[in-house]
Scaffold this motif. Structure first.
Motif, PDB file in Angstrom:
ATOM      1  N   GLU A 128       4.831  -0.337   8.900  1.00 37.16           N
ATOM      2  CA  GLU A 128       4.489  -1.430   8.107  1.00 37.16           C
ATOM      3  C   GLU A 128       5.596  -2.142   7.589  1.00 37.16           C
ATOM      4  OE1 GLU A 128       1.424   0.494   5.984  1.00 37.16           O
ATOM      5  OE2 GLU A 128       0.163   0.514   7.638  1.00 37.16           O
ATOM      6  N   GLY A 129       6.847  -1.249   7.193  1.00 37.50           N
ATOM      7  CA  GLY A 129       7.754  -1.732   6.372  1.00 37.50           C
ATOM      8  C   GLY A 129       8.650  -2.910   6.905  1.00 37.50           C
ATOM      9  N   GLY A 130       8.316  -2.913   8.469  1.00 41.12           N
ATOM     10  CA  GLY A 130       9.219  -3.665   9.212  1.00 41.12           C
ATOM     11  C   GLY A 130       9.672  -3.226  10.348  1.00 41.12           C
ATOM     12  N   LEU A 131       9.821  -4.037  11.336  1.00 40.89           N
ATOM     13  CA  LEU A 131      10.222  -3.377  12.710  1.00 40.89           C
ATOM     14  C   LEU A 131      11.522  -4.318  13.069  1.00 40.89           C
ATOM     15  CD1 LEU A 131       6.807  -4.211  14.097  1.00 40.89           C
ATOM     16  CD2 LEU A 131       7.977  -2.113  14.112  1.00 40.89           C
ATOM     17  N   ALA A 185      -9.563  -5.507  17.393  1.00 49.16           N
ATOM     18  CA  ALA A 185     -10.010  -4.581  16.120  1.00 49.16           C
ATOM     19  C   ALA A 185      -9.177  -4.804  15.019  1.00 49.16           C
ATOM     20  CB  ALA A 185      -9.461  -2.980  16.954  1.00 49.16           C
ATOM     21  N   ALA A 186      -7.901  -5.330  15.063  1.00 48.41           N
ATOM     22  CA  ALA A 186      -7.287  -5.535  14.036  1.00 48.41           C
ATOM     23  C   ALA A 186      -7.824  -6.752  13.103  1.00 48.41           C
ATOM     24  CB  ALA A 186      -5.651  -5.874  14.290  1.00 48.41           C
ATOM     25  N   GLU A 187      -8.114  -7.663  14.013  1.00 49.28           N
ATOM     26  CA  GLU A 187      -8.712  -8.974  13.308  1.00 49.28           C
ATOM     27  C   GLU A 187      -9.942  -8.435  12.689  1.00 49.28           C
ATOM     28  OE1 GLU A 187      -8.064 -12.224  12.776  1.00 49.28           O
ATOM     29  OE2 GLU A 187      -5.975 -12.168  13.985  1.00 49.28           O
ATOM     30  N   LEU A 188     -10.879  -7.836  13.222  1.00 45.73           N
ATOM     31  CA  LEU A 188     -11.833  -7.373  12.645  1.00 45.73           C
ATOM     32  C   LEU A 188     -11.869  -6.582  11.182  1.00 45.73           C
ATOM     33  CD1 LEU A 188     -14.207  -6.147  15.725  1.00 45.73           C
ATOM     34  CD2 LEU A 188     -14.486  -8.403  14.139  1.00 45.73           C
ATOM     35  N   ILE A 189     -10.889  -5.729  11.240  1.00 50.30           N
ATOM     36  CA  ILE A 189     -10.544  -4.836  10.069  1.00 50.30           C
ATOM     37  C   ILE A 189     -10.222  -5.725   9.269  1.00 50.30           C
ATOM     38  CG2 ILE A 189      -8.907  -3.230   9.131  1.00 50.30           C
ATOM     39  CD1 ILE A 189      -9.160  -1.712  11.641  1.00 50.30           C
ATOM     40  N   ILE A 190      -9.300  -6.818   9.268  1.00 47.10           N
ATOM     41  CA  ILE A 190      -8.777  -7.599   8.061  1.00 47.10           C
ATOM     42  C   ILE A 190      -9.666  -8.540   7.682  1.00 47.10           C
ATOM     43  CG2 ILE A 190      -6.224  -7.487   8.517  1.00 47.10           C
ATOM     44  CD1 ILE A 190      -6.348 -10.318   9.347  1.00 47.10           C
ATOM     45  N   THR A 191     -10.811  -8.665   8.680  1.00 45.94           N
ATOM     46  CA  THR A 191     -12.029  -9.721   8.181  1.00 45.94           C
ATOM     47  C   THR A 191     -12.803  -8.813   6.992  1.00 45.94           C
ATOM     48  OG1 THR A 191     -11.898 -10.585  10.278  1.00 45.94           O
ATOM     49  CG2 THR A 191     -13.808 -11.208   8.755  1.00 45.94           C
ATOM     50  N   LEU A 192     -12.689  -7.540   7.013  1.00 43.76           N
ATOM     51  CA  LEU A 192     -13.625  -6.859   5.994  1.00 43.76           C
ATOM     52  C   LEU A 192     -13.060  -7.119   4.711  1.00 43.76           C
ATOM     53  CD1 LEU A 192     -13.967  -3.279   7.831  1.00 43.76           C
ATOM     54  CD2 LEU A 192     -15.717  -4.869   7.466  1.00 43.76           C
ATOM     55  N   THR A 193     -13.995  -7.154   3.612  1.00 47.37           N
ATOM     56  CA  THR A 193     -13.372  -7.576   2.229  1.00 47.37           C
ATOM     57  C   THR A 193     -13.106  -6.087   1.411  1.00 47.37           C
ATOM     58  OG1 THR A 193     -15.544  -7.770   1.795  1.00 47.37           O
ATOM     59  CG2 THR A 193     -14.218  -9.753   1.825  1.00 47.37           C
ATOM     60  N   SER A 194     -13.880  -5.222   1.919  1.00 53.61           N
ATOM     61  CA  SER A 194     -13.776  -3.794   1.119  1.00 53.61           C
ATOM     62  C   SER A 194     -12.361  -3.147   1.672  1.00 53.61           C
ATOM     63  CB  SER A 194     -14.802  -2.869   1.466  1.00 53.61           C
ATOM     64  OG  SER A 194     -14.344  -1.535   1.272  1.00 53.61           O
ATOM     65  N   ARG A 195     -11.610  -2.733   0.694  1.00 48.94           N
ATOM     66  CA  ARG A 195     -10.186  -2.046   1.182  1.00 48.94           C
ATOM     67  C   ARG A 195     -10.545  -0.748   1.822  1.00 48.94           C
ATOM     68  NH1 ARG A 195      -4.824  -3.662   1.454  1.00 48.94           N
ATOM     69  NH2 ARG A 195      -5.099  -5.884   1.220  1.00 48.94           N
ATOM     70  N   ARG A 196     -11.680  -0.076   1.188  1.00 54.20           N
ATOM     71  CA  ARG A 196     -11.970   1.384   1.503  1.00 54.20           C
ATOM     72  C   ARG A 196     -12.511   1.279   3.138  1.00 54.20           C
ATOM     73  NH1 ARG A 196     -13.605   6.118  -1.265  1.00 54.20           N
ATOM     74  NH2 ARG A 196     -15.486   6.386   0.000  1.00 54.20           N
ATOM     75  N   LEU A 209      -1.948  -4.644  13.395  1.00 48.35           N
ATOM     76  CA  LEU A 209      -2.614  -4.416  12.069  1.00 48.35           C
ATOM     77  C   LEU A 209      -1.792  -4.875  11.119  1.00 48.35           C
ATOM     78  CD1 LEU A 209      -5.507  -4.238  10.565  1.00 48.35           C
ATOM     79  CD2 LEU A 209      -5.120  -1.608  10.741  1.00 48.35           C
ATOM     80  N   ALA A 210      -0.669  -3.955  11.011  1.00 53.34           N
ATOM     81  CA  ALA A 210       0.577  -4.234   9.988  1.00 53.34           C
ATOM     82  C   ALA A 210       0.782  -5.634   9.832  1.00 53.34           C
ATOM     83  CB  ALA A 210       1.922  -3.270  10.280  1.00 53.34           C
ATOM     84  N   PHE A 230     -11.851   2.406   8.764  1.00 52.51           N
ATOM     85  CA  PHE A 230     -12.105   2.063  10.015  1.00 52.51           C
ATOM     86  C   PHE A 230     -10.885   2.165  10.688  1.00 52.51           C
ATOM     87  CE2 PHE A 230     -16.150  -0.024   9.257  1.00 52.51           C
ATOM     88  CZ  PHE A 230     -16.730   0.396  10.172  1.00 52.51           C
ATOM     89  N   ARG A 231      -9.931   1.901  10.072  1.00 53.68           N
ATOM     90  CA  ARG A 231      -8.362   1.980  10.770  1.00 53.68           C
ATOM     91  C   ARG A 231      -7.940   3.602  11.049  1.00 53.68           C
ATOM     92  NH1 ARG A 231      -2.462   2.069   7.697  1.00 53.68           N
ATOM     93  NH2 ARG A 231      -3.287   4.083   7.215  1.00 53.68           N
ATOM     94  N   THR A 232      -8.419   4.499  10.213  1.00 51.38           N
ATOM     95  CA  THR A 232      -8.331   6.036  10.535  1.00 51.38           C
ATOM     96  C   THR A 232      -9.477   6.378  11.820  1.00 51.38           C
ATOM     97  OG1 THR A 232      -8.162   6.168   8.194  1.00 51.38           O
ATOM     98  CG2 THR A 232      -8.481   8.262   9.422  1.00 51.38           C
ATOM     99  N   LEU A 233     -10.598   5.799  11.803  1.00 53.78           N
ATOM    100  CA  LEU A 233     -11.629   6.287  12.792  1.00 53.78           C
ATOM    101  C   LEU A 233     -10.955   5.796  14.045  1.00 53.78           C
ATOM    102  CD1 LEU A 233     -14.972   5.817  11.186  1.00 53.78           C
ATOM    103  CD2 LEU A 233     -13.844   8.090  11.819  1.00 53.78           C
ATOM    104  N   LEU A 234     -10.357   4.590  14.095  1.00 50.77           N
ATOM    105  CA  LEU A 234      -9.987   3.896  15.447  1.00 50.77           C
ATOM    106  C   LEU A 234      -8.767   4.735  15.881  1.00 50.77           C
ATOM    107  CD1 LEU A 234     -10.913   0.390  14.652  1.00 50.77           C
ATOM    108  CD2 LEU A 234     -11.799   1.680  16.387  1.00 50.77           C
ATOM    109  N   ILE A 235      -8.052   5.198  15.046  1.00 52.10           N
ATOM    110  CA  ILE A 235      -6.633   5.773  15.437  1.00 52.10           C
ATOM    111  C   ILE A 235      -6.656   7.041  15.617  1.00 52.10           C
ATOM    112  CG2 ILE A 235      -5.552   6.094  13.193  1.00 52.10           C
ATOM    113  CD1 ILE A 235      -3.865   3.984  16.179  1.00 52.10           C
TER     114      ILE A 235
END
Lengths: 283, 328
Positions: free
Chosen positions: A278-281, B115-126, B205-206, B131-136
């Motif tokens: 995340e910090g950068g690539l 998947a990354a787009e869907l995740i950032i669409t979620l408003t809840s940080r939690r 995602l990052a 989902f990031r954890t489950l997917l990875i």
């Protein structure tokens, strides 16, 4: 987010619905991705009759004996992989961090050239060195020893350590090192008391990458180790599969056992790795 | 020291002087102990010479010989290269990794990106984190375990895929997935479906999470919808990530081999044969060590060449123009 407030209630409801749909799709994707591993866990507790009778669902009683049976066969592979992984981590951190410190903090003749000489090895694929290295190791009489695994693994991890850690240490403020120098710290003190503690995130990352490397490398241990009790987990596991191809309970119990170390280390160390991503690539 | 810089401007002179004093001292120190620096580097280069430099040069050197380990190796000139050019299995293996590559940079990116787009669409940080954890999670399983589990899923008799096909009345589709030359490569490509537990997912995602929220808010105020935002903001901003992943995909696909080795052994009838298996096979099964070394060296040159070409292609920067057009 602000626009919801402006546009009022109907928008808000639509937002909620969108959120639910998005979460559902993500749940489905996560489920598909995790399903094979859930299946593995469930099957690892069954006997073959239970497996044929109820293919998908868990059935009581659970047979934890499958894990004992699997462990008895996998134990020597675990010993080899653990010895090799620990040697790789310790060796590459000692060698790599020293070199990274020298490259990052000192000026000397040939500094850039020597660094490039190390970094360029990142581009050499393992297939290229596989055949010549095998013959070389055979000439040295190292086949079927743990050293034949440890030496190339330390080398590979050292390359990574030097490149990643040098970049990191160079970014640390020079004042830190100058101040400690003013206080009379010598090179070794600076390395030991300053650089190593500050580089913990990098050490975490490199440790994880080394373990993943040892736990995933396949062709090299397949070709250099033919003695069964010296096999590493990845190669030993395929051998184990050949032996138990229809004893599904012990088979999947074995897969589960083989996964535990990586899962544990990912849980402990992935924080460092993810910050790195995340910090950068590199561009 | 930094603090005193800020509070007492006149003290800065002193600090600068200290620094000035420090410079020559540091230089003298390093000069006095230069040999120590080389002593630290020596074991590193010693080990690398043994395990990397020597084998790499030995491999390239012996590409020009009929390598007979333990005996004298007669000079072969370019005959290995000629053999390689005429080796239909070698070329066929490149068709296979070509297919693997195309699959990897299309479907292998679309799912992680979705998947990354869907995740950032979620408003809840939690929820994002969960989902990031489950997917990875599957990413944390050892490669060989993942492959062996998929090997079981494809099993013709007790495998999950055929069982499910029978259960839902599609039994006529069930087959020996890995044993059929028409489905073997496709089966290898489907391993790890939906391919989200991967480096591309983490990188996408990052990248998306690093986009400043202000840009999205500005775009939303100007009426750009979610889809519009994806094409006009997210994709251009991820340009750098795509390029990096493209190079990694090239490097990875030229070294592709473990899945083939474990699930199909390169078969049936060479349907899943790949360059790495060709090289290993030539050396270890046919005793053609020089030819194997040639193939290994050629793969190295290809990686260098293709990476250099990709990296030299000028990337269109996600500059103000893109952002402006996104907002308009």
């Amino acid at each position: 987010m602000q626009s919801t407030k402006l546009l009022g209630r109907p928008r808000k409801n639509r937002r909620r619905r969108t959120q639910i749909i998005v979460a559902s799709i993500l749940s489905l994707l996560a489920f598909i991705g995790l399903f094979p591993y859930l299946f593995m866990l469930v099957t690892s507790l069954k006997t073959n009759p239970q497996f044929y009778h109820s293919y998908l669902y868990p059935v009581l009683p659970f047979h934890f004996g499958n894990y004992v049976a699997a462990w008895n066969e996998l134990e020597p592979y675990f010993v080899t992989s653990a010895v090799v992984a620990i040697s790789t981590i310790v060796g590459s951190i000692i060698l790599g961090s020293g070199a990274a410190f020298v490259f990052a903090r000192f000026d000397f003749f040939g500094r850039t050239f020597l660094f490039v000489l190390i970094a360029i090895l990142l581009a050499v694929p393992s297939v290229t060195t596989l055949i010549p290295l095998f013959l070389f190791m055979r000439d040295l009489g190292l086949l079927n020893t743990r050293l034949v695994l440890i030496l190339p693994y330390i080398a590979g991890s050292t390359i990574l350590t030097v490149v990643i850690m040098r970049t990191f240490v160079e970014q640390l403020p020079a004042e830190l090192f100058e101040a400690s120098q003013l206080d009379g710290a010598g090179g070794f003190r600076m390395y030991w008391n300053m650089m190593l503690p500050l580089s913990l995130p990098i050490i975490g990352t490199v440790t994880l990458l080394s373990i993943v490397g040892v736990w995933n490398d396949y062709f090299w241990p397949l070709l250099t180790i033919t003695q069964n009790n010296l096999r590493t987990v990845p190669v030993g596991l395929t051998y184990f599969q050949g032996q138990n191809s229809t004893a599904y309970g012990p088979l999947f119990a074995g897969y589960t056992i083989a996964s535990v170390p990586l899962l544990v280390f990912f849980t402990l160390l992935s924080k460092w790795l993810l910050t790195g991503i995340e910090g950068g690539l590199p561009t | 020291m930094v603090k005193s810089d800020l509070t007492y401007p006149d003290q800065r002179v002193v600090t600068d002087q200290t620094k000035a004093n420090l410079q020559p001292r540091r230089k003298r120190r390093t000069h006095r102990h230069t040999w120590l620096l080389y002593v630290v580097l020596l074991p590193v280069f010693g080990l690398l010479a043994l395990t990397n430099y020597y084998p790499a040069f030995s491999g390239i050197y012996h590409s020009f010989f009929h390598w007979q380990p333990g005996y004298s190796s007669p000079f072969a000139g370019l005959s290995h290269l000629k053999d390689m050019l005429a080796d239909s299995l070698w070329w066929q293996s490149f068709v296979h990794i070509g297919e693997i590559f195309v699959w990897g940079v299309t479907l292998g990116w679309i799912f992680p990106l979705l998947a990354a787009e869907l995740i950032i669409t979620l408003t809840s940080r939690r929820l994002q984190f969960i989902f990031r954890t489950l997917l990875i999670i599957p990413f944390a399983f050892p490669l060989v375990v993942r492959l062996l589990i998929w090997d079981f899923l494809y099993d013709p008799n007790n495998g999950l895929i055929n069982k499910v096909l029978h259960d839902v009345g599609l039994g006529f589709l069930a087959q020996n997935w890995l044993g059929n030359p028409h489905t073997a490569l496709l089966s290898l490509l489907f391993i790890n479906f939906p391919w989200i537990a991967s480096l591309p997912f983490l990188i996408f995602l990052a990248g998306l999470q690093n986009i400043p929220a202000a840009i999205f808010e500005a775009a939303a105020l100007d009426g750009a919808g979610r889809i519009r935002r994806f094409w006009s903001i997210d994709l251009p901003i991820l340009g750098r990530q795509f390029k990096l992943l493209f190079v990694l995909a090239i490097i990875e696909v030229l070294q592709y081999g473990v899945a083939s080795q474990i699930l199909t052994g390169g078969g049936p009838n060479y349907a899943t044969n790949v360059p790495v298996l060709e090289a290993i096979n030539a050396a270890f099964n046919e005793d053609r060590w020089g030819y194997g070394a040639t193939l290994g060296s050629v793969l190295f040159l290809l990686i260098l060449l293709l990476s250099a070409i990709t990296l030299s292609v000028r990337r269109r920067k996600p500059n103000e123009k893109d952002l402006a057009s996104a907002v308009n």
